[in-house]
Structure formats: structure tokens, C-alpha cells
Design a protein around this motif. Sequence first.
Motif, mmCIF file in Angstrom:
data_model
loop_
_atom_site.group_PDB
_atom_site.id
_atom_site.type_symbol
_atom_site.label_atom_id
_atom_site.label_comp_id
_atom_site.label_asym_id
_atom_site.label_seq_id
_atom_site.Cartn_x
_atom_site.Cartn_y
_atom_site.Cartn_z
ATOM 1 N N MET A 1 0.858 -1.182 0.000
ATOM 2 C CA MET A 1 0.000 0.000 0.000
ATOM 3 C C MET A 1 0.892 1.229 0.000
ATOM 4 O O MET A 1 1.006 1.944 0.994
ATOM 5 N N PRO A 2 1.562 1.496 -1.113
ATOM 6 C CA PRO A 2 2.578 2.554 -1.172
ATOM 7 C C PRO A 2 2.043 3.966 -0.980
ATOM 8 O O PRO A 2 2.821 4.889 -0.715
ATOM 9 N N SER A 3 0.728 4.149 -1.057
ATOM 10 C CA SER A 3 0.160 5.485 -0.868
ATOM 11 C C SER A 3 -0.241 5.748 0.577
ATOM 12 O O SER A 3 -0.622 6.867 0.926
ATOM 13 N N MET A 4 -0.157 4.719 1.437
ATOM 14 C CA MET A 4 -0.577 4.857 2.834
ATOM 15 C C MET A 4 0.622 4.810 3.779
ATOM 16 O O MET A 4 1.627 4.163 3.494
ATOM 17 N N ASP A 5 0.474 5.503 4.924
ATOM 18 C CA ASP A 5 1.480 5.430 5.975
ATOM 19 C C ASP A 5 1.183 4.228 6.867
ATOM 20 O O ASP A 5 0.041 3.758 6.954
ATOM 21 N N ALA A 6 2.219 3.751 7.555
ATOM 22 C CA ALA A 6 2.067 2.602 8.438
ATOM 23 C C ALA A 6 2.528 2.961 9.848
ATOM 24 O O ALA A 6 3.502 3.702 10.033
ATOM 25 N N ILE A 7 1.818 2.433 10.834
ATOM 26 C CA ILE A 7 2.210 2.565 12.241
ATOM 27 C C ILE A 7 2.675 1.192 12.709
ATOM 28 O O ILE A 7 1.906 0.228 12.683
ATOM 29 N N TYR A 8 3.920 1.089 13.117
ATOM 30 C CA TYR A 8 4.460 -0.163 13.649
ATOM 31 C C TYR A 8 4.477 -0.078 15.172
ATOM 32 O O TYR A 8 5.171 0.762 15.740
ATOM 33 N N PHE A 9 3.697 -0.937 15.819
ATOM 34 C CA PHE A 9 3.763 -1.070 17.282
ATOM 35 C C PHE A 9 4.266 -2.481 17.540
ATOM 36 O O PHE A 9 3.522 -3.457 17.472
ATOM 37 N N MET B 1 10.236 -1.757 4.454
ATOM 38 C CA MET B 1 10.442 -0.352 4.109
ATOM 39 C C MET B 1 11.698 -0.071 3.289
ATOM 40 O O MET B 1 11.944 1.082 2.928
ATOM 41 N N SER B 2 12.499 -1.070 2.980
ATOM 42 C CA SER B 2 13.737 -0.819 2.231
ATOM 43 C C SER B 2 13.527 -1.030 0.735
ATOM 44 O O SER B 2 12.490 -1.545 0.301
ATOM 45 N N GLY B 3 14.536 -0.632 -0.015
ATOM 46 C CA GLY B 3 14.487 -0.846 -1.465
ATOM 47 C C GLY B 3 13.727 0.245 -2.211
ATOM 48 O O GLY B 3 13.311 1.243 -1.644
ATOM 49 N N ARG B 4 13.562 0.007 -3.505
ATOM 50 C CA ARG B 4 12.884 1.004 -4.344
ATOM 51 C C ARG B 4 11.366 0.977 -4.192
ATOM 52 O O ARG B 4 10.699 1.971 -4.466
ATOM 53 N N SER B 5 10.827 -0.161 -3.778
ATOM 54 C CA SER B 5 9.361 -0.293 -3.701
ATOM 55 C C SER B 5 8.942 -0.750 -2.302
ATOM 56 O O SER B 5 8.612 -1.928 -2.091
ATOM 57 N N PRO B 6 8.948 0.152 -1.336
ATOM 58 C CA PRO B 6 8.528 -0.226 0.017
ATOM 59 C C PRO B 6 7.022 -0.506 0.066
ATOM 60 O O PRO B 6 6.265 -0.043 -0.800
ATOM 61 N N LEU B 7 6.609 -1.232 1.086
ATOM 62 C CA LEU B 7 5.181 -1.562 1.204
ATOM 63 C C LEU B 7 4.338 -0.337 1.534
ATOM 64 O O LEU B 7 3.170 -0.259 1.138
ATOM 65 N N TYR B 8 4.948 0.636 2.252
ATOM 66 C CA TYR B 8 4.185 1.797 2.704
ATOM 67 C C TYR B 8 4.970 3.076 2.426
ATOM 68 O O TYR B 8 6.180 3.059 2.209
ATOM 69 N N LYS B 9 4.245 4.191 2.458
ATOM 70 C CA LYS B 9 4.853 5.478 2.147
ATOM 71 C C LYS B 9 5.813 5.919 3.251
ATOM 72 O O LYS B 9 6.985 6.202 3.009
ATOM 73 N N LYS B 10 5.308 5.990 4.474
ATOM 74 C CA LYS B 10 6.119 6.353 5.634
ATOM 75 C C LYS B 10 5.820 5.391 6.774
ATOM 76 O O LYS B 10 4.775 4.752 6.806
#
Length: 663
Positions: free
Chosen positions: A54-62, A77-86
Motif C-alpha cells: 500500500m505505497p500510498s498509505m502510511d504505516a504505524i508499527y507497534f 520499508m527498504s528498497g525502491r518499492s517499500p510496502l508503505y509510504k512512511k
Amino acid sequence: MLRSTRANDSKTRWKVLIMDKVTVKIMSCSCKMANITEEGVSLVEDIYKRRQPMPSMDAIYFIQPTKENIVMFLSDMSGRSPLYKKAFVFFSSPISRELVTHIKSDASVRTRIAALSEMNLEYFAIDSQGFITDHERALEELFGDTAEISLAHNACIQTIATRIATVFASLREFPYVRYRAAKSSLDVSTMTSVRDLIPTKLAAIVWHCLARYKSSISEFPQTETCELLILDRSVDQIAPIIHEWTYDAMCHDLLNMDGNKFVHEVPSKTGSTSEKKEVLLEDHDPIWVELRHAHIADASERLHEKMSNFISRNKAAQIHHNSRDGGELSTRDLQKMVQALPQYSEQIDKLSLHVEIAGKINKVIREVGLRELGQLEQDLVFGDAGTKDLINFLRTNQDVTPENKLRLLMILAAIYPEKFEGDKAEKLMQLAKLSPDDMNAVHNMKYLTLPDSKKTSGGFSLKFEVNKKQAARKEKSDEEETWQLSRFYPVMEELVEKLSKGDLPKNEYQCMNDPSPSFHESSNGAPVRNTGQPAHSMRSKRPATWARPRNSDDGYSSDSVLKYASNDFKNMGQRIFIFIIGGATRSELRVAHKLTSKLKREIILGSTSIDDPAQFITVSFKTSLTIMTWGFLYYFVIMASFDMSVAVMNAVVMTYESSFVYV
């Protein structure tokens, strides 16, 4: 945590919340899905499951600050195509410098981290005044026959200490850390086992964690604001197995509940069949909050009164009740029913639920003859009955369930351990018709007995009645008995009252941090608080909105005890935290609530788990708990004695951690 991730602009940006196995449970104990959604979270994911990008959405990691979690996070979150935006990253406990360096080493991830913070929130709230560290097998892992040569022993106690420390970090409290001292510090002739030193070791590690918080958290108090007393299950062997007669305890003891979940059958919408419905008995239910600590007889009476009041006050209930008598409903009556139906439906469901639960409990009490059994249990505890009475009971009550006979013998073993020496135990086992596995649980009671230099000796006698009756509890003269079988109280109640008054023996319950000038020592060695200035918690507490009075005529909440609950937390003194290694009981949780009102100090009970009797017996005792002594650590503790410095204690702990595997 969730609110801090919101953007400053007015537009709400939905986020994904990613958690691991432990933090999911922490979140579930703290809030509901609706609360999470209100803070802008649209999806909850497991960090170890395959997830859709979901590259257009931010993620909260708890997440917990473990190496495995960090690897998964960097992979996301690494590489050219991370799963999330921030990524907004929150750790449940302190993270090591090595793992922080590992995160910083990935340049592509660094630019995508919007927040990196330690939440220090790794405990599980079981109600408003209780928490657990989620170690259901703590007795086995810390007290078992292979505990001293198991790496799980060290890992378990370290995790328990870390999670206890996060309680104080999240509440911004800095406690005096007291603990049950090993018997060797009181009597040099007493050999010390690893088991006897567990409270000492746990206190040392908790103190080490708190010292780190004190220097690293900006708002953490620099002086003591509360008191923590660390105990283990050996201080009270009877509380986990005796029948507790309050509504809450009876629900969990007799109804085979799954945690706080109660399953019952309700009529289906069509009315032709019934369907199963799950309900949670928690703080959101005002009837549960009012009755949970009441004696079952009192709870049953009050429920009957509430139902009568409800019918007399609620129009729809009156009409529904009258229609059962065969009278036809007029158009006017139907109109009144429709107007009152929403409230009627909601409240009658809640009342009916508790009436059904109380009915089931009373049915079980009658069917298994629990009143006579409970009377014998309490008579044994208070010294009004002995072994002869138990033998007569077993002979005349052949239909007693194996579990109840086992619990009786475990109570006897806690009070009269000498009755189970040699072939005495075999004779009692034959009389009770218990299996060897059940008797193993009885034998294991001796491993929760504190070392005693006074040992009884003598041969086996068939005349049990010649032995003098012993009492495990003293009658409380300051409390008026209202109901039969309500005499029993946990040892924790006495300890908390003594701690609050400053009467807790200093040599038996030692303190890791030196007392402040507000303490001085009395002639009998007990710490006494200087009462010139009332001590308060440093943390300002929000009023409990659920405890506000509610004026209504719904028949059940207008007379609720909730409206008498105090919201003025500023008038309460310092908090008292009690932590029990090896599982807490419903009766001890009840005491925490009871003493909060009595002492005007909030009592918070923590434990490795909250155990019902069947769970306590099965999980904790049907294994061998053979204990070995360890002379090396014994030597250090004796030499250090009560006045050992924190540095010496830490050295002992480190020596213990690095050496015990090879003993």
C-alpha cells in the motif's frame, strides 16, 4: 501513540497498524477496534503475515524491539518499492543500541521513518487495577525441576522485569522497590535455593531498568513517588485453590469461562430456535462492576431486587409482564410498548444475562454440595477443623468431585505439610481415591513452602485427632461478617495494610533503594512513614468517567455502587503496587479494589498471570518442582546481607546469570 501520527492538516489520512503477537494482546487489553478506527487506522496487520503493498498509505508499527521484528520492518520499508509510504515506529519496551544502529545503517529506510519512539508499554491490563506480564507457566519455568539449568529461566525473569518496569514508565511513577527477602538473609543456618532468591533477583533487575528510565526519560520522577512490593506464590499457597465465594470468582471457578468471555444461549430473531451469544464481563457493564466483588448470595438477592425494580418502573416491562397473565393488549398499550421498547430490550438483556449467570452458579453450588465443602475449607484455614474432620468428610461424602477432593488435600498440605510425609500421603490418597498425578499436585505444595529451620519429626500415627489444630489465618476482628463462608482473605491483604501503615518488617521485606528522609526505623526494625506531609502520586490522573453517578429509572443503574465511586484522585496518597510471581487470584484482585477505598491509596495488583483454581492446578502443579540448592549464590547473598549495595546486588545477579547454566 496513534493520535501523534495524525497530520497537522484537517484532512484525515488513513493508516495501517502493524503489530506482532505480543503487542496485539497489549492493544486488545487497552482499547477496542472502534477506538483505533477513530484515530485514523483503517487496517490492522500482523507483521509476520504476507501483506499487500500500500505505497500510498502510511504505516504505524507497534512492535517489540526484537531482532526478528527489526528484520521484518526493514524488509517492508527498504528498497525502491517499500510496502508503505512512511513508517511511524513505536517499540513496546527499550530497544538496544545495536538494533538502532542496524536500522540507521539502511539509508533508504532512514528517509521513510516519520517517528521512532519507545512507548514502554508491554504489560496487559486485566481491569482498572490489575495487570499481568502474560507468563502463565512462570511457576514451571522459574520453580521447576529443570529451571536452574534452563535458558528459559533467565529469559523468563528478564522479560517479567522489563514488563514490570514499563508499567512505571508509562505511569510516570518511580517506586521504592521492596521484595520478600530470602530466608538465608534472616537465618544463616538456612540453605538457600534458587527458588527462594527469585523475588530478590527480580527486584534487582526491575531496579536496574528503573534506574535506566530515570536517566533517559525526561519526565520520569527523580524521587520516589509510590511503593512496589514483589512477592511470590509461596507467601500464600491457599488463595489459588480455596473456593472464593464472590460473584466474579464463582463465575471463573464454576462456569468454565474463557477469560472474561461468557457464552450463553438466547432466542433467535425468529423465536423458534436459540443461538449462542458471547458477552464480555468487563468494566463497561455497570451491573458486573457493581456485583463482581459481592458474595454470591448478596449478588443473587440484589439481582432479584433489580429485576423487580425494573419491571415496576419500566412501562414496556410491565405490559410484557401483564400480557403473560392472559390479558389482551389494547392499541394504547401497544403504542406505549413501542415507545419504551428500545430501552426495555437493552436493559432486560443485561439484567437477564446476570440473572442467568447467578442461577447457573447457584445450581452448581447445590448439585456439588459446595456449601458444606466450603465450610470445611474455611474451618481448616482458621483452625476450627483438622485432619480428622477432613477424613470424616471424605468418608461420608463419596460423591465429591476429584477436583474438589484434590483442592481439599492441597489446603491440608499447605497447613499440615507433615501429614504428607512417608506413607501418610498414600493413605490419604487411597481414602480420597485420587490418582498419582493428582497426588503429585499435592506433593508439589511443599515446594511453595518457605524454608523453615524448625522441622517436625516423628512417626506416623493412625490417630490423627491427637495432633493439635493449626490456623493458617487469624480472624479479623475489625470486619463484620455478613454472609457465611466470607471469612477467608488472602495474605496479600495483611501485607498491603502493613505496608500502608509502615509496619512491614524491614528485614523480611527489604528495599532495593535506600529510604528517603521521610522514613525512619522504629525500635522493632519496621520502617515507619513520617506522616507530616501526605504523599501523592506525581502523575495527575484523569477522572474515571465510567464511575460518575447516573440518575435513571432503568431499574438497575440508579442504585449502582458506581455513583458512590470517588473521582477525586487528588485526595489519594501514593499508589501501592503489588507484584506476585507465579499467578494472582480473583480474591487478590478483589482485595486491591477493596483496600483502595479503605486506605485511600490506589492499590494496583500485578502478576505473571491471573489464575483460576483449575488452571492453577493443571498448568502449575502437575509437574515435578524438585528444588536444588546453590551454595555459590548462597554465599554471596549471606555475605552481602541486608545492607548490600545496589552494585553488589547487580554483581550477584550478573554472576548468577553467567554461571548457573554450568552448575
